[in-house]
Design a protein around this motif. Sequence first.
Motif, PDB file in Angstrom:
ATOM      1  N   ILE A  71       0.859  -1.190   0.000  1.00 24.56           N
ATOM      2  CA  ILE A  71       0.000   0.000   0.000  1.00 24.56           C
ATOM      3  C   ILE A  71       0.888   1.231   0.000  1.00 24.56           C
ATOM      4  CG2 ILE A  71      -1.755   1.289   1.263  1.00 24.56           C
ATOM      5  CD1 ILE A  71      -2.780  -1.338   2.364  1.00 24.56           C
ATOM      6  N   ARG A  72       0.628   2.143  -0.925  1.00 31.75           N
ATOM      7  CA  ARG A  72       1.427   3.363  -1.002  1.00 31.75           C
ATOM      8  C   ARG A  72       1.267   4.155   0.286  1.00 31.75           C
ATOM      9  NH1 ARG A  72       0.833   8.462  -3.662  1.00 31.75           N
ATOM     10  NH2 ARG A  72      -1.293   7.879  -4.267  1.00 31.75           N
ATOM     11  N   PRO A  73       2.352   4.479   0.972  1.00 31.69           N
ATOM     12  CA  PRO A  73       2.284   5.052   2.332  1.00 31.69           C
ATOM     13  C   PRO A  73       1.990   6.556   2.330  1.00 31.69           C
ATOM     14  CG  PRO A  73       4.560   4.803   1.687  1.00 31.69           C
ATOM     15  CD  PRO A  73       3.746   4.282   0.548  1.00 31.69           C
ATOM     16  N   ILE A  74       0.787   6.918   1.982  1.00 35.97           N
ATOM     17  CA  ILE A  74       0.386   8.314   2.029  1.00 35.97           C
ATOM     18  C   ILE A  74      -1.090   8.369   2.430  1.00 35.97           C
ATOM     19  CG2 ILE A  74      -0.253   8.435  -0.413  1.00 35.97           C
ATOM     20  CD1 ILE A  74       0.975  11.258  -0.422  1.00 35.97           C
ATOM     21  N   ARG A  75      -1.437   9.324   3.251  1.00 37.19           N
ATOM     22  CA  ARG A  75      -2.801   9.394   3.765  1.00 37.19           C
ATOM     23  C   ARG A  75      -3.748  10.022   2.750  1.00 37.19           C
ATOM     24  NH1 ARG A  75      -2.383   7.876   8.958  1.00 37.19           N
ATOM     25  NH2 ARG A  75      -0.339   8.109   9.945  1.00 37.19           N
ATOM     26  N   ASP A  76      -3.268  10.947   1.968  1.00 39.01           N
ATOM     27  CA  ASP A  76      -4.076  11.541   0.918  1.00 39.01           C
ATOM     28  C   ASP A  76      -3.639  10.937  -0.416  1.00 39.01           C
ATOM     29  OD1 ASP A  76      -5.678  13.042  -0.679  1.00 39.01           O
ATOM     30  OD2 ASP A  76      -4.687  14.966  -0.290  1.00 39.01           O
ATOM     31  N   LEU A  77      -4.422  10.005  -0.922  1.00 41.22           N
ATOM     32  CA  LEU A  77      -4.039   9.281  -2.127  1.00 41.22           C
ATOM     33  C   LEU A  77      -4.057  10.151  -3.377  1.00 41.22           C
ATOM     34  CD1 LEU A  77      -5.850   5.872  -1.583  1.00 41.22           C
ATOM     35  CD2 LEU A  77      -3.453   6.431  -1.204  1.00 41.22           C
ATOM     36  N   PRO A  80       1.020  12.570  -4.954  1.00 42.71           N
ATOM     37  CA  PRO A  80       2.021  11.548  -5.298  1.00 42.71           C
ATOM     38  C   PRO A  80       3.056  11.426  -4.188  1.00 42.71           C
ATOM     39  CG  PRO A  80       2.520  13.572  -6.467  1.00 42.71           C
ATOM     40  CD  PRO A  80       1.231  13.828  -5.729  1.00 42.71           C
ATOM     41  N   THR A  81       3.715  10.301  -4.190  1.00 45.08           N
ATOM     42  CA  THR A  81       4.842  10.072  -3.285  1.00 45.08           C
ATOM     43  C   THR A  81       6.117  10.552  -3.974  1.00 45.08           C
ATOM     44  OG1 THR A  81       3.747   8.158  -2.305  1.00 45.08           O
ATOM     45  CG2 THR A  81       6.135   8.352  -1.991  1.00 45.08           C
ATOM     46  N   ASN A  82       6.776  11.529  -3.372  1.00 41.87           N
ATOM     47  CA  ASN A  82       7.982  12.110  -3.959  1.00 41.87           C
ATOM     48  C   ASN A  82       9.199  11.260  -3.590  1.00 41.87           C
ATOM     49  OD1 ASN A  82       6.477  14.244  -5.006  1.00 41.87           O
ATOM     50  ND2 ASN A  82       6.725  15.454  -3.136  1.00 41.87           N
ATOM     51  N   VAL A  83       9.929  10.836  -4.624  1.00 42.28           N
ATOM     52  CA  VAL A  83      11.124  10.017  -4.446  1.00 42.28           C
ATOM     53  C   VAL A  83      12.327  10.822  -4.960  1.00 42.28           C
ATOM     54  CG1 VAL A  83      12.284   7.855  -5.014  1.00 42.28           C
ATOM     55  CG2 VAL A  83       9.800   7.900  -4.727  1.00 42.28           C
ATOM     56  N   THR A  84      13.328  10.973  -4.116  1.00 46.73           N
ATOM     57  CA  THR A  84      14.548  11.709  -4.470  1.00 46.73           C
ATOM     58  C   THR A  84      15.660  10.713  -4.786  1.00 46.73           C
ATOM     59  OG1 THR A  84      13.891  13.522  -3.021  1.00 46.73           O
ATOM     60  CG2 THR A  84      16.191  13.460  -3.736  1.00 46.73           C
ATOM     61  N   LEU A  85      16.311  10.901  -5.941  1.00 48.50           N
ATOM     62  CA  LEU A  85      17.358   9.979  -6.396  1.00 48.50           C
ATOM     63  C   LEU A  85      18.711  10.663  -6.376  1.00 48.50           C
ATOM     64  CD1 LEU A  85      15.716   8.238  -9.499  1.00 48.50           C
ATOM     65  CD2 LEU A  85      15.834   7.404  -7.167  1.00 48.50           C
ATOM     66  N   ASP A  86      19.714   9.871  -6.092  1.00 51.71           N
ATOM     67  CA  ASP A  86      21.110  10.297  -6.184  1.00 51.71           C
ATOM     68  C   ASP A  86      21.929   9.072  -6.550  1.00 51.71           C
ATOM     69  OD1 ASP A  86      23.405  11.783  -6.128  1.00 51.71           O
ATOM     70  OD2 ASP A  86      23.706  11.537  -3.966  1.00 51.71           O
ATOM     71  N   HIS A 207       1.085   9.067  -9.117  1.00 52.01           N
ATOM     72  CA  HIS A 207       1.269   8.248  -7.928  1.00 52.01           C
ATOM     73  C   HIS A 207       2.679   8.374  -7.349  1.00 52.01           C
ATOM     74  CE1 HIS A 207      -2.015   6.363 -10.275  1.00 52.01           C
ATOM     75  NE2 HIS A 207      -2.571   6.170  -9.089  1.00 52.01           N
ATOM     76  N   VAL A 208       3.681   8.325  -8.220  1.00 53.23           N
ATOM     77  CA  VAL A 208       5.071   8.420  -7.768  1.00 53.23           C
ATOM     78  C   VAL A 208       5.780   9.448  -8.645  1.00 53.23           C
ATOM     79  CG1 VAL A 208       7.249   7.204  -7.397  1.00 53.23           C
ATOM     80  CG2 VAL A 208       5.077   6.015  -7.018  1.00 53.23           C
TER      81      VAL A 208
END
Length: 517
Positions: A71-77, A80-86, A207-208
Motif C-alpha cells: 500500500i502506497r504510504p500516504i494518507r491523501d491518495l 504523489p509520493t515524492n522520491v529523491t534519487l542520487d 502516484h510516484v
Amino acid sequence: MPALKAAYLLSLLLVTLQQAASTENSTSLTRHLENSTSLTRHLENSTSLKKPDILRLHEDLFVKSGYHPYIRPIRDLKRPTNVTLDLAMANIINLDEKNQILTAEVWLRMKWTDEFLTWNVSEYGGIETIATQAENIWRPDMFLYHNVNHEFGGWLEDVVMISSNGQVDWKAPAVTMSACLVDVSDFPFDKQKCYLQFGSWNQDGRHVDYFSESEVGDMANLIRNVEWDVPKLSVERHEHNFNGVPYPDVTFTMHMTRRSTFYVINMFLPCALLAFVVGATFYLPPDCGEKISFGVSVLLTLTVFQLVVAQEVPQSESVPTVGLFIIVSLALMTLSLLATTFVMNLGDSGEENHPVPGWARKVFLKYISRALLMGDQSGQNEDELWYRYNAYPSPEHMKNNTIYINRKVDGNSIYSGTERRSRLGLPARPERKSRASPTKLEYLLEIKGAVEEISAYMEKLDTVKNIHNDWKTLATVVDRIFLVLYLVACIIALVVTLLNLRGFMEPEGSHAGDDTS
C-alpha cells in the motif's frame, strides 16, 4: 409478657449479627477483587517494562498498526509520493563499442517519506532511526530504462533506514548493463555520452514522482579506468506524457573521454609513419628493381592496420577519422606505385637512343632540377647529341663490320680505304699522294682508318651513354617531383585528419572543472 420481649430481642440480635456477617464478607470480597486487579496491573506493568523499546517500536509500526508493504504510504491518495534519487559512480567495468553496452558499478540512493512509519521519540527511549529489511516496507517500482542485463532481477533486498519523521533512506548498490549509443567518428580521440535513466515502469507521475538530489552525480569514490576518463556526471529530470499521463524520470549522463595514448602509440603513429615511409620509393634510383616490391610491402602492412581499426570500432555507417586517414594513405600509396612504374619506364626510354626533347630538357633538367636543389642537369642540347649520334656508325654496325686487314701476299686484292670507309658508313676522304711505296702507303692508310673508326665508335658509345644518362636524370627529376607531391599530400591528409578530430586539441580532463562548479 416478659418472656415474649426476651424472645423478640433475641431474634433481633440474631438478625443483626447475620447482617453484620454478610456485610463483612462482601467487603472482604470486594477488597480481594481490588487486590487482584491491582496485582494484574502490576504484573502487566512489570512485564511491559522488561520489553526493549526497539521491539515495542517494531511491533507498533509493523504488527499492531496493520502496515502493508503493497500500500502506497500516504494518507491523501490524491498526492504523489515524492522520491529523491542520487547516484554515485563507483567503477566503469567496460564499454563494449561493438555491441554498444556500458557495464558499470553504481550506488543508487533513494529517499521518500512513509507517512505510516512515524513515532514519538520520547515514548520509545529516544530512538530516532531504525533499520529493517527493504522487503518489509513499501518501495517504488523503479526501473533502469534500456537495461540489457537479462540476469538482473532487481535491486538488492538490503537494509533500509527509517527516521522518526517517516523518511526512508535506501541505498542500493548494483552492477548495471545499459545500452549506450557510441559515436566513433573521432576515434581514438572520441568523447561519449552514456545515459542511465531511472523511473517507474507501471506507476505514473500521479502516484510516484521522481526528483534529483543535486545537479551533478557523486564521483568521489570512482575507480580510475585505464581507457576512459569521466570528467562529469550530470543529472536531469524529465517528464514524458503518454496519452496525457505524465511519466517522470531522472537521467544521469556520463560524459566519457577516451584515453588516446595507447591508440596513438600503437595504431595512429605507426600508420602515419608507414604513410611517410612510402616516400622512400621515390628516392630510390629509377633503375632499382626493388622500388615496386618495397611499395607493395608497405601497402600490405597498412592494410593490416586498416583491419585492426575495423575490429576495434563498431559496425556502423560512421567511419572513424583515423580510418579515413588510412584509406587516404592507401590511395596515395597506390598512386605512388603507379608513379613509380611511370618513372621506371621513363628511365628506360633511352634504349631507343632518342635524346631527351628540348622542352623537357629545359623545363625538367634545368629549371625544376634547380628548384629541387639538384643543380642544372641540362648538359648538352638535343641538336648536338643528334649530330654526334648520326655522324658515326652505330655500335651494331661496328659489330657487324669488324675492321680487319685482308691482304694476301700472293697478290689477292684488299679493300681500299675509300671502299672500306664506304662499307663502314664513314665519309670518303680524298686520295693523297705520297712518295712512299704503294705497299707501305696502303698499310698506313688502313692503320689510320682503323684508328679513326675505333675513335668514332668510342665517341658514339659515349653519345649513347649520355643519352641514356639524360633519360635517367629526367626520370630522377620526375621522381623527386612525385616525392614532393606525395609528402605534401600526406601532410595535408594528416593535418586535415587532426583538425577534424574534435577531441584532439582538448586535453584529457578538460571538463574536470565543471564538477566543482
